[in-house]
Design a protein around this motif. Structure first.
Motif, PDB file in Angstrom:
ATOM      1  N   ASP A 151       0.816  -1.282  -0.009  1.00 39.72           N
ATOM      2  CA  ASP A 151      -0.125   0.192  -0.058  1.00 39.72           C
ATOM      3  C   ASP A 151       0.778   1.231  -0.033  1.00 39.72           C
ATOM      4  N   VAL A 152       1.974   1.163   0.850  1.00 42.30           N
ATOM      5  CA  VAL A 152       2.716   2.505   0.728  1.00 42.30           C
ATOM      6  C   VAL A 152       3.517   2.586  -0.440  1.00 42.30           C
ATOM      7  N   LEU A 153       3.978   1.525  -1.170  1.00 39.74           N
ATOM      8  CA  LEU A 153       4.615   1.635  -2.573  1.00 39.74           C
ATOM      9  C   LEU A 153       3.797   1.680  -3.592  1.00 39.74           C
ATOM     10  N   THR A 154       2.429   1.581  -3.595  1.00 42.11           N
ATOM     11  CA  THR A 154       1.551   1.883  -4.646  1.00 42.11           C
ATOM     12  C   THR A 154       1.562   3.549  -4.527  1.00 42.11           C
ATOM     13  N   LYS A 155       1.521   4.400  -3.383  1.00 43.93           N
ATOM     14  CA  LYS A 155       1.550   5.639  -3.046  1.00 43.93           C
ATOM     15  C   LYS A 155       2.603   6.138  -3.570  1.00 43.93           C
ATOM     16  N   LYS A 156       3.843   5.649  -3.714  1.00 42.11           N
ATOM     17  CA  LYS A 156       5.022   6.040  -3.889  1.00 42.11           C
ATOM     18  C   LYS A 156       5.067   6.125  -5.431  1.00 42.11           C
ATOM     19  N   TYR A 157       4.652   5.254  -6.283  1.00 46.50           N
ATOM     20  CA  TYR A 157       4.622   5.069  -7.697  1.00 46.50           C
ATOM     21  C   TYR A 157       3.120   4.943  -8.063  1.00 46.50           C
ATOM     22  N   PRO A 158       2.428   6.049  -8.199  1.00 45.98           N
ATOM     23  CA  PRO A 158       0.901   6.186  -8.335  1.00 45.98           C
ATOM     24  C   PRO A 158       0.592   6.120  -9.485  1.00 45.98           C
ATOM     25  N   ASP A 159       1.552   6.264 -10.619  1.00 50.74           N
ATOM     26  CA  ASP A 159       1.185   6.340 -12.136  1.00 50.74           C
ATOM     27  C   ASP A 159       1.635   4.908 -12.711  1.00 50.74           C
ATOM     28  N   LYS A 160       2.137   3.862 -11.881  1.00 53.29           N
ATOM     29  CA  LYS A 160       2.917   2.729 -12.518  1.00 53.29           C
ATOM     30  C   LYS A 160       2.306   1.318 -11.937  1.00 53.29           C
ATOM     31  N   PRO A 161       2.356   0.539 -12.700  1.00 56.08           N
ATOM     32  CA  PRO A 161       1.963  -0.757 -12.249  1.00 56.08           C
ATOM     33  C   PRO A 161       2.793  -1.309 -11.214  1.00 56.08           C
ATOM     34  N   VAL A 162       2.527  -1.951 -10.037  1.00 49.93           N
ATOM     35  CA  VAL A 162       3.104  -2.172  -8.808  1.00 49.93           C
ATOM     36  C   VAL A 162       2.982  -3.694  -8.424  1.00 49.93           C
ATOM     37  N   VAL A 163       4.059  -4.575  -8.215  1.00 49.49           N
ATOM     38  CA  VAL A 163       3.912  -5.498  -7.583  1.00 49.49           C
ATOM     39  C   VAL A 163       4.723  -5.912  -6.297  1.00 49.49           C
ATOM     40  N   ARG A 181       1.222  -9.253  -3.899  1.00 47.60           N
ATOM     41  CA  ARG A 181       0.158  -8.081  -3.940  1.00 47.60           C
ATOM     42  C   ARG A 181       0.281  -7.360  -5.122  1.00 47.60           C
ATOM     43  N   SER A 182      -0.583  -6.913  -5.856  1.00 47.07           N
ATOM     44  CA  SER A 182      -0.408  -6.152  -7.229  1.00 47.07           C
ATOM     45  C   SER A 182      -1.301  -5.289  -7.360  1.00 47.07           C
ATOM     46  N   LYS A 183      -1.049  -4.320  -8.117  1.00 50.47           N
ATOM     47  CA  LYS A 183      -1.834  -3.080  -8.677  1.00 50.47           C
ATOM     48  C   LYS A 183      -1.448  -2.716 -10.075  1.00 50.47           C
ATOM     49  N   GLY A 184      -2.358  -3.068 -10.976  1.00 56.37           N
ATOM     50  CA  GLY A 184      -2.120  -2.612 -12.469  1.00 56.37           C
ATOM     51  C   GLY A 184      -1.353  -3.807 -13.229  1.00 56.37           C
ATOM     52  N   VAL A 185      -1.047  -4.704 -12.643  1.00 60.95           N
ATOM     53  CA  VAL A 185      -0.610  -6.143 -13.236  1.00 60.95           C
ATOM     54  C   VAL A 185      -1.389  -7.164 -13.392  1.00 60.95           C
ATOM     55  N   LEU A 186      -1.768  -7.624 -14.652  1.00 58.60           N
ATOM     56  CA  LEU A 186      -2.958  -8.383 -14.817  1.00 58.60           C
ATOM     57  C   LEU A 186      -2.558 -10.065 -14.608  1.00 58.60           C
ATOM     58  N   MET A 187      -2.367 -10.315 -13.502  1.00 60.73           N
ATOM     59  CA  MET A 187      -1.950 -11.628 -12.986  1.00 60.73           C
ATOM     60  C   MET A 187      -3.134 -12.570 -12.968  1.00 60.73           C
ATOM     61  N   ASN A 188      -2.865 -13.955 -13.207  1.00 56.65           N
ATOM     62  CA  ASN A 188      -3.779 -14.763 -12.758  1.00 56.65           C
ATOM     63  C   ASN A 188      -3.110 -15.708 -11.898  1.00 56.65           C
ATOM     64  N   ILE A 189      -3.356 -15.642 -10.369  1.00 49.00           N
ATOM     65  CA  ILE A 189      -2.266 -16.132  -9.590  1.00 49.00           C
ATOM     66  C   ILE A 189      -2.522 -17.744  -9.580  1.00 49.00           C
ATOM     67  N   PRO A 190      -3.886 -17.912  -9.512  1.00 49.64           N
ATOM     68  CA  PRO A 190      -4.124 -19.409  -9.436  1.00 49.64           C
ATOM     69  C   PRO A 190      -3.492 -20.201 -10.732  1.00 49.64           C
ATOM     70  N   LYS A 191      -3.619 -19.616 -11.907  1.00 50.32           N
ATOM     71  CA  LYS A 191      -2.970 -20.085 -13.058  1.00 50.32           C
ATOM     72  C   LYS A 191      -1.165 -20.195 -12.956  1.00 50.32           C
TER      73      LYS A 191
END
Length: 226
Positions: free
Chosen positions: A142-154, A166-176
């Motif tokens: 959560d802290v790092l997504t605020k540090k990089y607000p305009d970038k995909p973050v894992v 944890r991810s934001k903006g990265v389209l992963m299918n973790i079960p797959k």
């Protein structure tokens, strides 16, 4: 669709669950909206945090009565005071953990443009206290997504035989990804699961380097959205 026989007393529980799991599904927004006349989003988040915090200490105890008060199933004044107290304690411990962990996060930009952050929560986080490894990884993310607000973050928090993703903006299918890792790396005992924004993987300790390296490759090949 909600069973019409469900009482208003517990109608907010799905919303608490949704914010606690950081769900981004359309259904989560609908559950939150359903109880917006009774609870603000911040109040739902506080209930989820208080529940997380208390359940960590309760372990396998049901916490009957205490959990009811956290979820506002009894006296509302007791609920407000208890949640406020627990959140104050939980946030203080989260802050202390983050002061340690953020100093030890290693970050790199992947070929798909995502920022991948890794933290060894076995060696660079306080153990046997709140927040536990999964929660710690989420708070770091959560802290790092605020540090990089305009970038995909894992963010990956790993230990001897596990990794929390944890991810934001990265389209992963973790079960797959888990299924593919199990097939790709024989003898690693890979298992786990999750959904598009959060998941966890277990493996045998001796294969940690191979599993994490292959996991990073799969994250780098995932589609990203800005």
């Amino acid at each position: 669709m909600i069973n019409p026989n469900i009482s208003d007393t517990i109608k907010h529980l799905p919303a608490v669950s949704a914010v606690g799991d950081r769900s981004e599904a359309p259904e989560a927004e609908r559950y939150i909206s359903l109880v917006s006349d009774r609870y603000t989003l911040e109040e739902l988040k506080e209930m989820a945090l208080a529940l997380d915090y208390e359940q960590f200490w309760l372990k396998f105890s049901s916490g009957k009565g205490l959990i009811d008060d956290i979820l506002d199933l009894g006296d509302h004044t007791i609920h407000k005071n208890l949640v406020s107290l627990l959140c104050e304690q939980a946030n203080a411990m989260i802050k202390e953990q983050l002061e340690i962990c953020l100093f030890n996060v290693k970050s790199q930009k992947l070929s798909n443009g995502a920022i991948m952050n890794v933290i060894d929560v076995e060696n660079y986080a306080q153990k046997f206290t709140f927040p536990p490894p999964g929660k710690t990884s989420g708070e770091v993310h959560d802290v790092l997504t605020k540090k990089y607000p305009d970038k995909p973050v894992v963010t990956i928090g790993y230990g001897p035989d596990f990794a929390v993703i944890r991810s934001k903006g990265v389209l992963m299918n973790i079960p797959k990804i888990v299924r593919e890792l199990r097939e790709d790396i024989k003898g690693a005992g890979v298992n786990g699961g999750g959904h598009l924004v959060v998941g966890s993987i277990k493996f045998v300790e001796g294969m940690r380097t191979e599993v994490l390296s292959r996991l990073a490759e799969k994250i780098a090949s995932a589609e990203v959205v800005y």
